[in-house]
Design a protein around this motif. Structure first.
Motif, PDB file in Angstrom:
ATOM      1  N   GLY A 171     -18.790  82.818-108.517  1.00 43.64           N
ATOM      2  CA  GLY A 171     -18.053  81.565-108.384  1.00 43.64           C
ATOM      3  C   GLY A 171     -18.823  80.421-107.783  1.00 43.64           C
ATOM      4  O   GLY A 171     -18.239  79.362-107.504  1.00 43.64           O
ATOM      5  N   ASP A 172     -20.138  80.570-107.592  1.00 46.10           N
ATOM      6  CA  ASP A 172     -20.934  79.516-106.960  1.00 46.10           C
ATOM      7  C   ASP A 172     -22.038  79.041-107.897  1.00 46.10           C
ATOM      8  O   ASP A 172     -23.161  79.558-107.869  1.00 46.10           O
ATOM      9  CB  ASP A 172     -21.538  80.036-105.651  1.00 46.10           C
ATOM     10  N   PRO A 173     -21.750  78.034-108.749  1.00 44.75           N
ATOM     11  CA  PRO A 173     -22.760  77.539-109.689  1.00 44.75           C
ATOM     12  C   PRO A 173     -24.001  76.960-109.023  1.00 44.75           C
ATOM     13  O   PRO A 173     -25.029  76.798-109.682  1.00 44.75           O
ATOM     14  CB  PRO A 173     -22.007  76.449-110.469  1.00 44.75           C
ATOM     15  N   SER A 174     -23.913  76.646-107.729  1.00 43.11           N
ATOM     16  CA  SER A 174     -25.065  76.062-107.043  1.00 43.11           C
ATOM     17  C   SER A 174     -26.032  77.123-106.524  1.00 43.11           C
ATOM     18  O   SER A 174     -27.127  76.791-106.062  1.00 43.11           O
ATOM     19  CB  SER A 174     -24.591  75.191-105.867  1.00 43.11           C
ATOM     20  N   SER A 175     -25.659  78.387-106.607  1.00 44.20           N
ATOM     21  CA  SER A 175     -26.521  79.447-106.075  1.00 44.20           C
ATOM     22  C   SER A 175     -27.684  79.738-107.015  1.00 44.20           C
ATOM     23  O   SER A 175     -27.583  79.554-108.234  1.00 44.20           O
ATOM     24  CB  SER A 175     -25.717  80.727-105.848  1.00 44.20           C
ATOM     25  N   GLN A 176     -28.784  80.208-106.455  1.00 45.92           N
ATOM     26  CA  GLN A 176     -29.960  80.529-107.258  1.00 45.92           C
ATOM     27  C   GLN A 176     -29.670  81.687-108.211  1.00 45.92           C
ATOM     28  O   GLN A 176     -30.098  81.681-109.370  1.00 45.92           O
ATOM     29  CB  GLN A 176     -31.144  80.879-106.362  1.00 45.92           C
ATOM     30  N   GLN A 177     -28.929  82.669-107.738  1.00 45.25           N
ATOM     31  CA  GLN A 177     -28.610  83.814-108.576  1.00 45.25           C
ATOM     32  C   GLN A 177     -27.800  83.396-109.795  1.00 45.25           C
ATOM     33  O   GLN A 177     -28.037  83.864-110.910  1.00 45.25           O
ATOM     34  CB  GLN A 177     -27.839  84.861-107.770  1.00 45.25           C
ATOM     35  N   TYR A 178     -26.844  82.496-109.593  1.00 45.97           N
ATOM     36  CA  TYR A 178     -26.019  82.001-110.693  1.00 45.97           C
ATOM     37  C   TYR A 178     -26.904  81.277-111.711  1.00 45.97           C
ATOM     38  O   TYR A 178     -26.827  81.530-112.918  1.00 45.97           O
ATOM     39  CB  TYR A 178     -24.956  81.069-110.141  1.00 45.97           C
ATOM     40  N   ALA A 179     -27.749  80.375-111.211  1.00 47.87           N
ATOM     41  CA  ALA A 179     -28.611  79.597-112.107  1.00 47.87           C
ATOM     42  C   ALA A 179     -29.553  80.506-112.891  1.00 47.87           C
ATOM     43  O   ALA A 179     -29.764  80.312-114.090  1.00 47.87           O
ATOM     44  CB  ALA A 179     -29.409  78.575-111.306  1.00 47.87           C
ATOM     45  N   GLU A 180     -30.126  81.500-112.238  1.00 45.83           N
ATOM     46  CA  GLU A 180     -31.040  82.415-112.915  1.00 45.83           C
ATOM     47  C   GLU A 180     -30.312  83.251-113.955  1.00 45.83           C
ATOM     48  O   GLU A 180     -30.855  83.541-115.026  1.00 45.83           O
ATOM     49  CB  GLU A 180     -31.730  83.314-111.887  1.00 45.83           C
ATOM     50  N   SER A 181     -29.083  83.650-113.657  1.00 46.34           N
ATOM     51  CA  SER A 181     -28.298  84.441-114.607  1.00 46.34           C
ATOM     52  C   SER A 181     -27.962  83.630-115.856  1.00 46.34           C
ATOM     53  O   SER A 181     -28.046  84.134-116.984  1.00 46.34           O
ATOM     54  CB  SER A 181     -27.003  84.929-113.944  1.00 46.34           C
ATOM     55  N   VAL A 182     -27.599  82.363-115.652  1.00 50.20           N
ATOM     56  CA  VAL A 182     -27.295  81.496-116.794  1.00 50.20           C
ATOM     57  C   VAL A 182     -28.549  81.254-117.620  1.00 50.20           C
ATOM     58  O   VAL A 182     -28.522  81.289-118.861  1.00 50.20           O
ATOM     59  CB  VAL A 182     -26.690  80.163-116.316  1.00 50.20           C
TER      60      VAL A 182
END
Length: 273
Positions: free
Chosen positions: A169-180
């Motif tokens: 739920g946190d689009p600003s996180s590095q993990q989220y960005a890397e997954s996308v």
């Protein structure tokens, strides 16, 4: 239908083109999203080109899924000089968006290559974020988007899932960005001839207009070593996959597109170095 093993007339050529596209994707698309590079440069130079920027499709410029935006990372002129294999693109130039412009552009592409499409390969990481599709806020557009995605998911051309459930739920996180970013780079190869032509057409239309649809979509000709891609300015761009790509085919296509009502083409000659 299997996308792992694709019977082509020349399997060696197919593997070579696939490797070329994947390598190009890794080194170029992961650093700077291709569409943003092309169209950010174009936006900056649109006045010079004498083209007024018009009202856009609802999906244009929206990226609520957290895909990293690099629009301000480097200068526009630096970016356009480094798209070495971009052979050009066409786009709408009307002051106001007119209904069905996206369909006109796609129908032109389908007509132009009607005798060759069966030999094309789709290279796609296109996927729908179920958190967004059908939730733009315009009833007609949401209905259109939902119908398009439903058909594309059923055909196997598009995957659909919730970004929030898959990436957090946190689009600003590095993990989220890397997954996308990884999802965008997860390119699948499919023969055009394995799908109903209307499904292929719907994929190209959806890539131009559907809110919440993400990923890369290339229509590849191995005979010409060219990759065509739909974009949300209601047109197509062309990339040369190799140094011996058939530039004449690309330029002829763009020249014809330039004759379409409300469309404008930019043709680029690749550098010789």
């Amino acid at each position: 239908m299997s996308t792992d093993t694709i019977a082509m007339r020349d399997i060696g050529k197919f593997r070579s083109a696939r490797s070329e596209l994947v390598n190009w994707t890794i080194t170029e698309l992961r650093k700077l999203d291709f569409k943003l590079r092309c169209h950010d440069w174009f936006v900056q130079h649109r006045v010079t080109l004498g083209v007024a920027r018009g009202t856009r499709s609802p999906s244009v410029g929206k990226n609520n899924a957290g895909y990293p935006s690099i629009a301000d990372d480097v200068s526009q002129s630096f970016r356009i000089r480094h798209i070495k294999r971009l052979l050009g693109f066409f786009f709408e130039k009307d002051i106001r968006y007119e209904p069905d412009m996206e369909e006109s552009a796609v129908d032109f592409f389908m007509r132009y290559f009607k005798n060759d499409l069966e030999y094309f390969v789709i290279a796609s990481s296109v996927h729908a974020n179920s958190d967004e599709v059908g939730h733009y806020g315009d009833a007609a557009d949401d209905q259109r988007d939902g119908d398009l995605i439903k058909g594309l998911v059923q055909s196997g051309l598009v995957r659909q899932f919730s970004y929030k459930k898959r990436f957090g739920g946190d689009p600003s996180s590095q993990q989220y960005a890397e997954s996308v970013e990884t999802e965008w780079g997860n390119i699948t190869l499919m023969k055009v001839d394995d799908f109903p032509i209307e499904s292929v057409r719907s994929l190209l239309v959806a890539k131009m207009v559907v809110y919440g649809l993400y990923g890369h979509c290339f229509m590849i000709s191995l005979d010409w070593n060219l990759a065509f891609y739909p974009h949300d300015d209601f047109g197509f761009g062309v990339i040369g996959l190799t140094d011996n790509a058939n530039v004449q085919v690309a330029h002829d296509f763009l020249a014809q597109a330039d004759q379409l009502p409300g469309m404008y083409s930019i043709v680029r000659t690749p550098p010789t170095d």
